[in-house]
Design an enzyme around this catalytic site. Structure first.
Site, mmCIF file in Angstrom:
data_model
loop_
_atom_site.group_PDB
_atom_site.id
_atom_site.type_symbol
_atom_site.label_atom_id
_atom_site.label_comp_id
_atom_site.label_asym_id
_atom_site.label_seq_id
_atom_site.Cartn_x
_atom_site.Cartn_y
_atom_site.Cartn_z
ATOM 1 N N LYS A 1 0.821 -1.215 0.000
ATOM 2 C CA LYS A 1 0.000 0.000 0.000
ATOM 3 C C LYS A 1 0.853 1.263 0.000
ATOM 4 O O LYS A 1 0.498 2.263 -0.631
ATOM 5 C CB LYS A 1 -0.917 -0.003 1.221
ATOM 6 C CG LYS A 1 -2.135 -0.883 1.045
ATOM 7 C CD LYS A 1 -3.031 -0.763 2.249
ATOM 8 C CE LYS A 1 -4.436 -1.152 1.888
ATOM 9 N NZ LYS A 1 -5.339 -1.022 3.026
ATOM 10 N N CYS B 1 -15.426 -2.205 10.083
ATOM 11 C CA CYS B 1 -16.090 -2.033 8.786
ATOM 12 C C CYS B 1 -16.249 -3.362 8.062
ATOM 13 O O CYS B 1 -17.203 -3.560 7.311
ATOM 14 C CB CYS B 1 -15.304 -1.061 7.905
ATOM 15 S SG CYS B 1 -15.339 0.618 8.536
#
Lengths: 269, 72
Positions: free
Chosen positions: A85, A187
């Site tokens: 990332k 989430c």
């Protein structure tokens, strides 16, 4: 330091603003912001801070891009799945703005490394996705006396607060310690409207820029909460907590430690 | 009695404790919030024995961690 002709052109919309001008833009170019987490919140923060010409942007993340990230982590593209990332994020930041020096940290933020990293920066953005990390950043910024933006998103809601350690309400003033396992879904369990990351992450970048330029009123002693469905922002006023385990007169926490990562007993996925 | 909960006026029974208010407002489990009463963050141990009065302002501040898998 003076701006080149290209920079004057690039940052013209900042320079025109009386409150910023060429001097303000130079200030941004000599500033350093650290973003912890190259995910939902970190993505828009990184993109906008690069566009704004923050001279040095650090980004910490131990993960690789995953398909489930793409719904909201807009700095990563489909072709980045499987890529680190921080590399994916750094490539996009540099493509937006070659003025920016991007420092990547492909690692977890931990008690044994975070203070050294934070020490180099002027402002920190918490873009992490778990409670132990949020408490770690709060505590580390307190010990290093670094201002930072805390935020979180879930389902259709988001919230953020700016912390000036030792001066304004900190995360532990409000939330003493991480919640017990199973009390709060993540989430991946409860879901999140992807675009919320953009709303809240952009607000975090705005706070960083305001702090660096000394402009406006920072979101201190105030938890801004956002309910996307009701289309309602609320600014909840807070005070420093005289019983805060970290920043009060009688602290219980006097050194940086990793909070226990609570293993959730809910089924994943 | 009138209570202001998260900025909205509510007409609720007299003698409500913070614990009972959390149940009434369907905050389950109570560990998912911090409670601010008239500008002060309460200790969790105070929820049971803090009785609310007319005009009190209560804020539920929700834990919001975000993101990924919990047990990384």
């Amino acid at each position: 330091m003076s701006l080149s002709e290209q920079q004057i052109e690039r940052y013209s919309r900042h320079i025109i603003l009386q409150e910023i001008g060429g001097i303000g833009q130079e200030k941004l170019l000599s500033s350093k912001v650290l973003i912890v987490g190259a995910g939902g919140l970190g993505s828009p923060a990184a993109l906008y801070l690069a566009a704004a010409g923050i001279g040095t942007i650090g980004i910490i993340d131990a993960d690789k891009v995953d398909m489930t990230n793409l719904q909201r982590q807009i700095i990563h593209h489909t072709s980045d799945v499987g890529v680190e990332k921080v590399k994916s994020a750094a490539d996009k930041m540099r493509a937006i703005n070659p003025d920016v020096t991007v420092k990547t940290y492909h690692q977890f933020a931990r008690a044994d490394n975070i203070r050294d990293i934070i020490g180099d920066y002027d402002f920190v953005i918490d873009g992490t996705d778990n409670f132990p990390a949020k408490f770690l950043i709060n505590d580390a910024c307190y010990f290093e006396k670094k201002p930072f933006s805390h935020a979180g998103i879930l389902k259709f809601y988001g919230q953020l607060i700016t912390v000036l350690p030792g001066k304004s309400t900190c995360y532990r003033c409000i939330f003493n310690a991480p919640p017990p396992a199973g009390a709060v879904p993540s989430c991946s369990q409860a879901g999140v409207l992807g675009v919320l990351a953009g709303v809240i992450g952009s607000l975090q970048a705005t706070e960083a820029i305001k702090y660096l330029l000394g402009l406006g009123k920072l979101l201190t002693n105030t938890l801004l909460t956002y309910d996307a469905l009701e289309m309602e922002f609320r600014a909840v006023k807070l005070n420093r907590n005289p019983n805060c385990p970290l920043c009060s007169e009688n602290p219980q926490i006097t050194e940086l430690k990793d909070e226990q990562q609570q293993v959730c007993d809910l089924k994943k996925g | 009695m009138k209570l202001i909960v998260n900025g909205k006026e509510n007409n609720l029974a007299e003698g409500l404790t913070v614990s009972r208010l959390l149940v009434e407002q369907k905050v389950k489990p109570p560990e998912m919030v911090s409670v601010e009463l008239n500008g002060r963050i309460l200790k969790r141990s105070e929820f049971e024995n803090t009785t609310l009065n007319e005009g009190d302002k209560v804020e539920f501040l929700y834990f919001m961690g975000g993101g990924g898998n919990v047990s990384k």
